[in-house]
Design a protein around this motif. Structure first.
Motif, PDB file in Angstrom:
ATOM      1  N   CYS A  59      -2.132  57.813  36.410  1.00  0.00           N
ATOM      2  CA  CYS A  59      -2.059  59.088  35.684  1.00  0.00           C
ATOM      3  C   CYS A  59      -3.451  59.656  35.418  1.00  0.00           C
ATOM      4  O   CYS A  59      -4.270  59.027  34.745  1.00  0.00           O
ATOM      5  N   PRO A  60      -3.748  60.852  35.919  1.00  0.00           N
ATOM      6  CA  PRO A  60      -5.088  61.408  35.778  1.00  0.00           C
ATOM      7  C   PRO A  60      -5.341  62.027  34.412  1.00  0.00           C
ATOM      8  O   PRO A  60      -6.488  62.303  34.068  1.00  0.00           O
ATOM      9  N   THR A  61      -4.290  62.276  33.663  1.00  0.00           N
ATOM     10  CA  THR A  61      -4.484  62.985  32.399  1.00  0.00           C
ATOM     11  C   THR A  61      -4.482  62.057  31.197  1.00  0.00           C
ATOM     12  O   THR A  61      -4.745  62.494  30.089  1.00  0.00           O
ATOM     13  N   ALA A 120      -1.807  60.867  30.178  1.00  0.00           N
ATOM     14  CA  ALA A 120      -0.518  61.116  29.513  1.00  0.00           C
ATOM     15  C   ALA A 120       0.221  59.814  29.305  1.00  0.00           C
ATOM     16  O   ALA A 120       0.977  59.658  28.358  1.00  0.00           O
ATOM     17  N   ILE A 121       0.022  58.880  30.243  1.00  0.00           N
ATOM     18  CA  ILE A 121       0.728  57.610  30.118  1.00  0.00           C
ATOM     19  C   ILE A 121      -0.157  56.617  29.389  1.00  0.00           C
ATOM     20  O   ILE A 121      -1.289  56.351  29.809  1.00  0.00           O
ATOM     21  N   ILE A 125       5.048  57.805  28.163  1.00  0.00           N
ATOM     22  CA  ILE A 125       4.537  59.083  28.664  1.00  0.00           C
ATOM     23  C   ILE A 125       4.510  60.088  27.516  1.00  0.00           C
ATOM     24  O   ILE A 125       5.521  60.307  26.856  1.00  0.00           O
ATOM     25  N   CYS A 164       1.155  65.390  29.792  1.00  0.00           N
ATOM     26  CA  CYS A 164       1.473  65.317  31.223  1.00  0.00           C
ATOM     27  C   CYS A 164       1.347  66.694  31.864  1.00  0.00           C
ATOM     28  O   CYS A 164       1.734  67.687  31.277  1.00  0.00           O
ATOM     29  N   ASN A 165       0.782  66.724  33.053  1.00  0.00           N
ATOM     30  CA  ASN A 165       0.649  68.005  33.723  1.00  0.00           C
ATOM     31  C   ASN A 165       1.555  68.134  34.943  1.00  0.00           C
ATOM     32  O   ASN A 165       1.432  69.078  35.714  1.00  0.00           O
ATOM     33  N   GLY A 166       2.416  67.183  35.116  1.00  0.00           N
ATOM     34  CA  GLY A 166       3.387  67.317  36.204  1.00  0.00           C
ATOM     35  C   GLY A 166       2.810  67.115  37.583  1.00  0.00           C
ATOM     36  O   GLY A 166       3.395  67.560  38.570  1.00  0.00           O
ATOM     37  N   CYS A 167       1.683  66.413  37.696  1.00  0.00           N
ATOM     38  CA  CYS A 167       1.074  66.266  39.014  1.00  0.00           C
ATOM     39  C   CYS A 167       1.926  65.372  39.916  1.00  0.00           C
ATOM     40  O   CYS A 167       1.841  65.459  41.132  1.00  0.00           O
ATOM     41  N   GLY A 168       2.719  64.509  39.326  1.00  0.00           N
ATOM     42  CA  GLY A 168       3.599  63.678  40.132  1.00  0.00           C
ATOM     43  C   GLY A 168       2.923  62.452  40.721  1.00  0.00           C
ATOM     44  O   GLY A 168       3.523  61.741  41.529  1.00  0.00           O
ATOM     45  N   TYR A 169       1.696  62.185  40.310  1.00  0.00           N
ATOM     46  CA  TYR A 169       1.014  61.045  40.922  1.00  0.00           C
ATOM     47  C   TYR A 169       1.602  59.712  40.450  1.00  0.00           C
ATOM     48  O   TYR A 169       1.657  58.747  41.203  1.00  0.00           O
ATOM     49  N   CYS A 170       2.074  59.700  39.216  1.00  0.00           N
ATOM     50  CA  CYS A 170       2.726  58.479  38.734  1.00  0.00           C
ATOM     51  C   CYS A 170       3.959  58.166  39.565  1.00  0.00           C
ATOM     52  O   CYS A 170       4.301  57.011  39.787  1.00  0.00           O
ATOM     53  N   LEU A 172       9.689  63.210  38.243  1.00  0.00           N
ATOM     54  CA  LEU A 172       9.520  64.469  37.528  1.00  0.00           C
ATOM     55  C   LEU A 172      10.887  64.982  37.100  1.00  0.00           C
ATOM     56  O   LEU A 172      11.874  64.826  37.810  1.00  0.00           O
ATOM     57  N   ALA A 225       6.780  64.387  33.909  1.00  0.00           N
ATOM     58  CA  ALA A 225       7.334  63.115  34.329  1.00  0.00           C
ATOM     59  C   ALA A 225       8.202  62.547  33.210  1.00  0.00           C
ATOM     60  O   ALA A 225       7.889  62.710  32.029  1.00  0.00           O
TER      61      ALA A 225
HETATM   62  S1  SF4 Z   1       2.984  63.604  36.317  1.00  0.00           S
HETATM   63 FE1  SF4 Z   1       2.650  61.474  35.897  1.00  0.00          FE
HETATM   64  S2  SF4 Z   1       0.598  61.095  36.620  1.00  0.00           S
HETATM   65 FE2  SF4 Z   1       0.808  63.272  36.439  1.00  0.00          FE
HETATM   66  S3  SF4 Z   1       0.064  63.728  34.429  1.00  0.00           S
HETATM   67 FE3  SF4 Z   1       2.246  63.484  34.248  1.00  0.00          FE
HETATM   68  S4  SF4 Z   1       2.467  61.370  33.694  1.00  0.00           S
HETATM   69 FE4  SF4 Z   1       0.424  61.568  34.469  1.00  0.00          FE
END
Ligand code: SF4
Ligand SMILES: Nc1nc2c(c(=O)[nH]1)N[C@H]1C(S)=C(S)[C@@H](COP(=O)(O)OP(=O)(O)OC[C@H]3O[C@@H](n4cnc5c(=O)[nH]c(N)nc54)[C@H](O)[C@@H]3O)O[C@H]1N2
Ligand SMILES: Nc1nc2c(c(=O)[nH]1)N[C@H]1C(S)=C(S)[C@@H](COP(=O)(O)OP(=O)(O)OC[C@H]3O[C@@H](n4cnc5c(=O)[nH]c(N)nc54)[C@H](O)[C@@H]3O)O[C@H]1N2
Ligand code: SF4
Ligand code: SF4
Ligand code: SF4
Ligand code: SF4
Ligand SMILES: [Mo]
Lengths: 281, 873, 329
Positions: free
Chosen positions: A90-92, A94-95, A105, A110-116, A127, A162
């Motif tokens: 998670c880059p933010t 958020a987790i 989370i 969370c910015n919804g990047c979906g990387y998690c 997501l 997420a």
């Molecule tokens: S989508 Fe997942 S990885 Fe991206 S910011 Fe939200 S929790 Fe973190």
């Protein structure tokens, strides 16, 4: 105190009370009304809005006078890994890992990047795509107005946020047992101090083995691969894949050193080549 | 069910759920325990953890089977053959619990020489009238001595003593026969029989659990009777971890039958007076319904107190306590016969309250068509459903339907307070969690205002027929002014009235033993007496789980807060526990009374060695070792001489619509079943090549009834009606998993999604000597075609109405059908919708013949308590 | 006897880990075990631009200020890289939905998260590129001369280093996931990302030079592009050879065809051929300009398709439970 789940699948009767209790407590929408044909499993998988999922594994075996059946049921959930792929990714930030040692989370960060989503070795987190308070997916009467607003804001834009099991952080704070464990009629889902649960699980395996029942723990101990022991672990009677669980999950970040090295070596090589080309020509 | 009533004395489950955990072996047959009773199933799991063996016998491998140690697939509708086989095994191998059987059952009674068994008459008992399709039960009586006492043979030598009759009757139910009829291999059968026998006796107990798989048959009552006989032989009744667990339906279904939705029973299982019996005065009613010996000698106290509760000061000895205000039965007024009466225009108005017969009834299409003929229809419900929306069903033309429909919004359980009586006969109070949404009102509110407005309307009438309304007591006004302002009645006051009070000072009675037959007490339902022993005390509210596991301070179980019924039988005739392990209730010599961890179901101070007085009245006729206090002789009934309409001993009959011929007798199906041969209720035929497959119906955990398909969280779990099909049949019929199938019977058709699963297994059975492979198809009943988020045709469309003679329960667990891949054609008006010519009908929608007369009312007089009687569905 | 079989018989027998490993593991109704991302054109573009940007970082260092033509090149490259660095977050925002969401990334810096590091890489890269642009502008006189001190000479290698990082991390970002295909390419994908990024950067630079009429550095750019392209091709082939199973969704089927056509043939071999052609024959100016333009566009398109294929194959791989169960080490 580290808390978690020991899900003893030998006690699961597949009633799905855990699924419903989770959705009710967390005010999550339904994921649609599609008939899967996969045994009694129409939920099919965990999703951003389904945080407990009961798997139904049908097995038949021929015998002298017909067939014998097994119907394994297992309630899946986020594993709250010791080394959580989602959290590392998670880059933010958020987790986070909260005071109960669960992986949580924060939806507002969370910015919804979906990387998690792609970094969870168990395919858990996803997501949240659907928000339709006017539609049929919500139980309207149960959805508080604040919740509608909250969800609307959180899900603006296309990526959503997420979603996955919070290990009922809010309930734990209030001193309640998580909704799913509370609803489970057979104590297939056991909640508590993670060390105690591990001990209980080991004893349980011993009991079952004595009774001639094949039982193995999944995630109670570090299985290698970097994920470490799981705070939500399982007692299974077949190999993990039968329940759609990876036998040897790998923590994604263990791949980074190789990746960065390869990139650096390549970049260096190309830089030297470039230097030669530009200096010599 | 009268099966438990006629066998033991009361129709309720003999045990209570948590006690199942003490069983050493549990036979679950005719119930999908884990799916339909998931919370109660925890006790099965607990028993299993303690080492008990769990056996599941069911046509389908279900979530219950998945938890069982042994699963046996059975051809639906053949449980009497299977259990009869075990009875035979137990008797021939001398594995019954001898001391128990000798002391506590009627095994030694000698049956009249006029009695002829199915052995003699190829499948019927003596007294059968072929024309009227009814039995004259007088030949089933016992032989009596000069003084009128039943003759007994304690040496068990007499060929007509009950034990020897049993031996003879079940001798043809061999393991091999079980295989031929049920499709269960002999090895499995013997293993199960052995397990049941080895887990019974002094040291061990076996519990049985059943529900609809044993009730919804034209011989459903007899199926349960077979279990009762077997449990008596194994000595498991009245003992911890033993007994017969009748698993109840809807959350308060036990309560609904206790107080009192069955048309032929008043609260507390007092029979409704009948115009067809000599019951036109109180004295006459009391004469037919009071037993000289046993607890039912108290009937007058309960009836008079009930009338006092109904009509208050107006009920006086001079006017028979207003006995003639009570309606009198003139036929079978249970739900399904009523449908015919509606269809034929005899019944003109209909209240449906908390039920959805447009989807749940058998021949549901007929029900919807019948409603077109009504003048008015009132539905009190929380949701739009298949019933209230009958006029807009597929193929209907609303412009041609004259029925005036009123839809009143009902508050749900969370929006109101009150008690629920659960499957263990336990009353538990629940508070209101939220205010009713919108305009919805509690059912109690509606009834209060119906009553008050009716009283107002008829206040000035001088017509004597209006007196029941004028004189009916209705004083449940809430003490809380704000509730009263809203018109809400006090349901606590209703419960207090049910408990009973002294007329003079209005004080509550502490127990039904305080009730009198002189008009000095009033009681709305004697079996609940004790739940509110004083105005401040509502024992249904009790929530103290401490102490022994019987937790007597948790809720209130009728009667008298007893958990296990007939628990006197948990001690030997001398009053000592059968074993230390199975200690429960025993005689304490030093205190001179019965003690234990439960409330003794016995006269507390009656010593075990008290002799019976053969000429005594009431309880004096019982000895200190007769545990079945409701019965006239205080004993468990292996043979039922009176009270059942289709035989004193269970015999196997094929379902009305079957795929095979009866292997055991020439008689194909129950000779006394309720048959309705009409154009709008067609049957497939006894055995028909057009309908070669067995169809069975059941419920799934994901839904409660048909009502919860509105809840998105549930609808997503099972989004569509489906049919469970074995892989072999699927291949044969070109059916793909997940694809559509159409299932049809002579009555109707339905479409569903195919769930092809190895859990369904074809069975090998025999039909008149020929081997046959039988495919069974399972369809959940929880769907309806018109409303909700999860949709699917109701399986009720396929099932013709055919009823059990004792309780008018329908046969929806076994029928025949055909199946093909693909969707059904659109619905149009057909013969089910068409009116039936007048000469073919009977004024009350009764079947042809004397059946109607004979089958109104249960006609037995024991507390019985199964919802699965006609009226509820 | 239909009692529930004990575990040592056939049920588990076939599936037992103690027993012989079966060719295919029994799955759960063939349902995917893993999730795949909802990543679309915007993420593809983000990765693609990130690669170019990184490559440009190296080129701006390689270009020698002593030579007028390369000074010009340096300047163009620096300005372009800065524009890309500024544009890329905007592309990402189209994915995230709202601009504030990008800022969430800047709450923390997390070394374990390639996405986080990459974002910071991008931010620092923008800083370095920005400083270098200011320097260019100050040196060129558009800005006051003193402003050139904002960007000391040190910024040149810094931007190059950050460039190498931004080109490489996009590969690590993919391979450091649970996705079996991406995971199997933990070395190959980052390496090919660097190569493809540099090749695309050379192509873009060549294109800009041609547009500016600055043909002098073209030859060097083309050579560098050829080296990068050749390396990429080698890595791709090696990737397939080493992981034939995991890379099926990438190299096989329709997607594989597309990759071979656009990235490997048209996008790498094509420009190499054209560039070799250019160095062998002295083509007339307009024709040569056409050749350079064609080669550059092919390389760029190939680079885009490479990213697109990586994402698409990743999604396909996640849907395959067999691959997911046998995670690459
Ligand atoms: S989508 Fe997942 S990885 Fe991206 S910011 Fe939200 S929790 Fe973190
Ligand atoms: N989740 C859920 N729970 C419920 C309900 C619900 O709708 N949903 N409904 C409630 C109500 S109203 C009721 S009455 C109860 C009913 O509770 P159950 O009777 O336990 O439920 P069913 O599923 O109708 O039927 C039980 C089983 O009988 C089997 N069966 C069918 N025919 C035969 C037969 O001939 N012999 C034997 N041995 N078995 C047979 C069926 O395959 C099925 O598995 O459940 C109550 N609980
Ligand atoms: N084929 C087949 N048919 C069957 C069965 C079977 O096994 N197979 N089972 C039979 C059995 S056992 C049963 S019990 C019946 C059940 O059949 P029904 O009782 O007809 O079905 P439900 O869906 O339970 O209907 C309950 C209705 O009550 C409404 N309701 C809920 N709460 C309240 C309330 O507080 N007040 C009021 N006024 N309404 C309320 C609900 O919205 C719903 O419409 O079906 C029978 N039909
Ligand atoms: S199971 Fe997946 S989502 Fe849950 S903590 Fe582990 S990595 Fe994160
Ligand atoms: S712990 Fe809470 S959030 Fe997690 S699955 Fe259980 S109920 Fe849902
Ligand atoms: S609530 Fe418990 S028993 Fe029911 S499905 Fe979930 S884990 Fe299984
Ligand atoms: S629905 Fe209610 S009554 Fe039925 S099992 Fe669940 S808790 Fe018990
Ligand atoms: Mo029921």
């Amino acid at each position: 105190m580290a808390t978690g789940f020991f899900t003893d699948t030998t006690l699961c009767i597949g009633c799905k009370a855990c699924e419903v209790a989770c959705k009710q407590w967390n005010e999550l929408p339904s994921d649609g009304f599609a008939f899967s044909g996969n045994s009694y499993d129409n939920t099919v998988e965990l999703s951003g809005t389904t945080w407990r999922h009961v798997a139904f594994v049908e097995q038949t075996m021929p015998t002298e006078d017909g067939v014998a059946n097994r119907w394994l049921m297992s309630s899946d959930v986020c594993k709250h890994c010791t080394n959580a792929g989602c959290m590392e990714a998670c880059p933010t930030g958020a987790i986070i890992r909260n005071e109960y040692d669960s992986v949580f989370i924060q939806p507002d960060v969370c910015n919804g990047c979906g990387y998690c989503v792609v970094s969870c070795p168990f395919g858990v987190v996803d997501l949240i795509e659907r928000f339709d308070p006017e539609g049929t997916h919500y139980n309207l009467a149960s959805l508080s107005e604040e919740r509608v607003e909250e969800q609307k804001t959180a899900l603006q834009g296309h990526g959503g946020v997420a979603g996955k099991c919070t290990l009922c952080y809010d309930r734990q704070k209030l001193g309640f047992v998580p909704a799913c464990a509370k609803a489970c009629p057979t104590e297939s889902i056991q909640f508590g101090n993670i060390d105690e649960l591990r001990e209980r699980a080991r004893a349980r395996v011993e009991t079952l083995t004595k009774r001639g029942i094949h039982a193995e723990l999944y995630g109670a101990d570090d299985a290698g691969g970097g994920v470490g022991p799981l705070n939500a672990f399982f007692l299974l009677t077949d190999r993990p894949e039968a329940y759609n669980l990876p036998a040897e999950p790998v923590l994604p970040s263990t791949r980074q050193p190789a990746g960065y090295t390869a990139a650096a070596v390549t970049a260096l090589g190309l830089a030297i080549a470039g230097w030669m080309i530009f200096r010599n020509a | 069910m009268p099966s438990l009533g006629t066998s033991f004395g009361r129709g309720g489950a003999t045990v209570w759920l948590p006690d199942i955990a003490n069983a050493d072996c549990i036979l679950i047959e005719g119930s999908n325990f884990a799916e339909a009773h998931p919370v109660g199933f925890r006790f099965v799991m607990e028993a299993k953890e303690r080492g008990a063996t769990i056996i599941h016998v069911d046509p389908r491998f279900t979530r219950t089977s998945a938890m069982a140690d042994i699963y046996a697939p059975i051809r639906s509708g053949t449980d009497i053959a299977f259990l009869g086989g075990i009875i035979n095994y137990v008797l021939t191998n001398e594995r019954y619990f001898k001391e128990y059987v000798y002391a506590y059952t009627n095994a030694s009674n000698i049956v009249s020489e006029k009695f002829q068994d199915t052995e003699d008459l190829d499948g019927v008992f003596s007294g059968y009238d072929k024309e009227g399709r009814v039995y004259d039960t007088s030949t089933w009586a016992y032989e009596k001595d000069e003084r009128g006492h039943v003759k007994r043979d304690p040496s068990f030598q007499h060929p007509r003593c009950v034990l020897n009759l049993l031996r003879r009757h079940y001798s043809r139910y061999t393991a091999e026969m079980v295989e031929r009829v049920c499709g269960i291999p002999p090895a499995t059968f013997t293993k199960i029989a052995d397990l049941l026998a080895s887990n019974s006796g002094r040291e061990k107990t076996t519990a049985f659990a059943y529900a609809l798989g044993w009730t919804q048959h034209t011989d459903g009552v007899q199926m349960i009777r077979t279990a009762a006989v077997l449990q008596l032989l194994l000595g498991n009744i009245g003992r911890p971890g033993g007994g017969i667990m009748a698993l109840r339906g809807h959350a308060d279904i036990q309560g609904a039958t206790d107080i009192a939705t069955l048309y032929d029973l008043l609260p507390g299982y007092l029979p409704t007076p009948s115009a067809l019996r000599d019951e036109q005065t109180l004295a006459a009613w009391l004469k037919t319904n009071t037993k000289p010996t046993g607890w039912w000698a108290n009937t007058p106290k309960y009836m008079v107190s009930l009338l006092k509760a109904f009509y208050g000061e107006h009920a006086k000895a001079e006017n028979d306590y207003c006995f003639d205000y009570l309606p009198q039965l003139i036929g079978d007024h249970s739900m399904l016969p009523l449908v015919f009466a509606m269809k034929d225009g005899t019944v003109k108005g209909y209240f449906a309250i908390g039920q959805n017969p447009g989807a749940s009834n058998q021949n549901a299409g007929l029900t919807r068509a019948a409603m077109e003929q009504l003048e008015w229809f009132v539905n009190i419900d929380s949701y739009d459903n298949e019933t209230v929306s009958f006029w807009r069903r597929e193929g209907a033309d609303p412009s041609k339907i004259g029925t005036e429909v009123f839809f009143l919004p009902a508050a749900t359980v969370l929006e109101k307070e009150g008690t629920m009586t659960q499957t263990s006969r336990m009353l538990q109070w629940h508070d209101r969690a939220i205010k009713p949404l919108g305009d919805s009102k509690s059912d109690a509110w509606y009834f209060t205002w119906f009553a008050k407005r009716l009283k107002e309307l008829y206040a000035d009438s001088t017509d004597p027929k209006d007196r029941p309304i004028q004189h009916m007591t209705w004083d449940y006004d809430h003490d809380d002014p704000s509730e009263r302002a809203k018109g809400e009645p006090s349901v606590l006051k209703v419960l207090q009235e049910i408990n009973g009070y002294r007329v003079a000072d209005g004080e509550q009675v502490a127990s039904f033993t305080e009730l009198k037959d002189d008009g000095s007490t009033a009681c709305g339902g004697w079996i609940y007496s004790g739940v509110c022993p004083d105005k401040q005390n509502n024992r249904a509210r009790n929530r103290d789980g401490s102490g022994p596991y019987t937790a007597l301070n948790w809720g209130f179980a009728w009667p008298a807060n007893r958990r296990t019924l007939y628990n006197r039988a948990s001690a030997d005739p001398d009053g000592k526990p059968w074993s230390e392990r199975k200690k429960y209730v025993w005689w304490d010599e030093s205190q001179g009374k019965w003690t234990g961890i439960d409330v003794p179901d016995f006269i507390a101070t009656k010593a075990p060695n008290t002799p019976a007085d053969p000429d005594g009245k009431g309880m004096d006729a019982h000895s200190g070792a007769d545990p079945f206090i409701m019965m006239m002789d205080g004993r468990g009934q292996l043979f039922v001489a009176s009270g059942l309409k289709d035989g004193p001993l269970p015999a196997h009959y094929e379902p009305v619509q079957s795929v095979v011929r009866n292997e055991l007798y020439g008689q194909q199906s129950n000779p006394a079943y309720g048959e309705y041969r009409r154009d709008d209720n067609p049957y497939n035929g006894e055995v028909s090549d057009d309908y070669p497959y067995v169809l069975t119906t059941y419920r799934i955990t994901e839904y409660s009834g048909i009502m919860t398909k509105y809840v998105p969280w549930l609808a997503e779990l099972q989004p569509a009606a489906f049919a469970e099909i074995d892989p072999e049949l699927a291949v044969e019929k070109g059916i793909k998993n997940g694809g559509w199938v159409t299932i049809s019977t002579a009555t109707g058709d339905m479409e569903a999604r195919a769930l092809v699963s190895g859990r369904m297994q074809p069975l090998r059975v025999t039909s008149k000597g020929q081997r046959k492979r039988v495919h069974q198809i399972g369809v959940p009943y929880n769907f309806g075609e018109m409303t909700g988020l999860a949709r699917g045709d109701s399986v009720g469309n396929l099932i013709p109405i055919a009823l059990d003679p004792n309780v008018s329960i329908h046969e929806s667990k076994t029928l025949t059908c055909n199946i093909r891949a693909g969707r059904r054609p659109p619905r149009h008006r057909d013969r089910i919708d068409a009116p039936v010519p007048a000469q073919e009908r009977d004024p009350l929608g009764q079947p042809i013949g004397d059946w109607a007369k004979a089958h109104h009312g249960h006609g037995y007089q024991h507390m019985q308590g199964d919802e699965h009687g006609g009226s509820e569905v | 006897m239909r009692s529930i079989p004990s575990p040592d018989d056939a049920f588990i027998g076939a599936a037992s880990r103690n027993g012989e490993q079966r060719a295919t593991i029994p799955t759960y109704y063939d349902h995917p075990m893993l999730k795949w991302p909802d990543w679309d054109w915007n993420v593809v573009t983000y990765l693609f631009l990130g690669g170019i940007m990184g490559g440009l970082g190296l080129i701006q260092m390689l270009a020698r200020p002593e030579l007028e033509s390369e000074r010009k090149l340096k300047r163009t490259v620096r300005v372009t890289s800065f524009v890309l660095a500024a544009a890329n977050p905007a592309v990402l925002v189209t994915h995230l939905g709202r601009p504030e969401r990008f800022l969430n990334m800047l709450r923390i810096m997390k070394f374990k998260s390639p996405m986080s590091l990459g974002t910071w890489g991008l931010v620092f890269y923008s800083g370095a590129a920005g400083a270098n642009v200011i320097r260019e502008l100050a040196v060129g006189g558009t800005l006051p001369r003193w402003m050139r001190f904002f960007a000391p000479g040190l910024m040149t290698p810094v931007q190059a280093l950050l460039g190498a990082f931004t080109a490489g991390y996009t590969g690590v970002l993919l391979s450091s996931t649970a996705n079996p295909f991406w995971g199997s390419g933990k070395r190959h994908i980052p390496a090919m990302s660097v190569c493809s990024g540099l090749a695309s950067a050379c192509a873009l630079s060549s294109l800009l030079c041609t547009l500016e009429g600055n043909t002098e550095p073209l030859q060097r750019l083309e050579r560098l592009e050829m080296v990068a392209g050749a390396a990429e091709l080698f890595i791709l082939t090696d990737f397939e050879r080493r992981h034939p199973d995991y890379t099926k969704p990438f190299f096989k089927g329709k997607r594989g065809e597309k990759l071979r056509t656009y990235t490997m043939a048209a996008g790498t071999l094509g420009p190499i051929a054209l560039n070799v052609l250019g160095s062998m024959f002295n083509l007339p100016k307009p024709v040569d300009a056409l050749r350079v333009t064609a080669a550059s566009i092919l390389t760029l398109a190939g680079g885009y398709v490479l990213r697109e294929s990586l994402i698409a194959a990743g999604k396909a791989s996640a849907r395959d439970p067999q691959a997911a169960f046998r995670q690459p080490k």
